[in-house]
Scaffold this motif. Structure first.
Motif: not given
Length: 134
Positions: A22, A29, A53, A57-58
């Motif tokens: 990451a 990003q 992202y 986001e995850y």
């Protein structure tokens, strides 16, 4: 000896053949994969961004390193094959599984057959109290 760049979180994948990471550096990003140092892989000659992202986001790299899992929209789990980068929907019902880093997290079993996830729900009420200090 420096192993990886600053502002990154790195994970060994497929017995150390690849590195998933990451990257939080400006302009880079997202979630990436690359061949491990000393490994020449014609399928992955350069680092490849597998997810931005803004898309999710995850996400989580599967323990075996074969897939990267993420949630694009609420309740829909997807995975990306490593190293090809092919994306597919994981069939199943995942109520409450949320794409937001702050509202949900999950983990995939080593064999890829089970998922554990949190379901954060907020129940709030708006209450008006008139003149509380009279």
């Amino acid at each position: 000896r420096k192993f990886f760049e600053d502002s990154t979180l790195a994970y060994p994948l497929q017995g150390g053949k690849y590195i998933g990471y990451a990257d939080m550096r400006w302009g880079r990003q997202g979630y990436w994969i690359c061949a491990a140092p000393g490994i020449k892989d014609p399928l992955l000659p350069y680092p490849k961004k597998i997810l931005d992202y803004q898309t999710a986001e995850y996400g989580e790299y599967e323990k075996s390193g074969k897939y990267f899992y993420f949630v694009k929209i609420t309740g829909e789990l997807r995975r990306i094959e490593i190293p090809s980068g092919d994306e597919e929907i994981v069939h199943g019902v995942f109520p409450g599984l949320n794409p937001s880093f702050y509202h949900s997290s999950f983990d995939i079993s080593y064999d890829g057959e089970e998922i554990v996830y949190t379901d954060s729900r907020y129940n709030s009420k708006l209450i008006m109290i008139e003149n509380p200090f009279k």
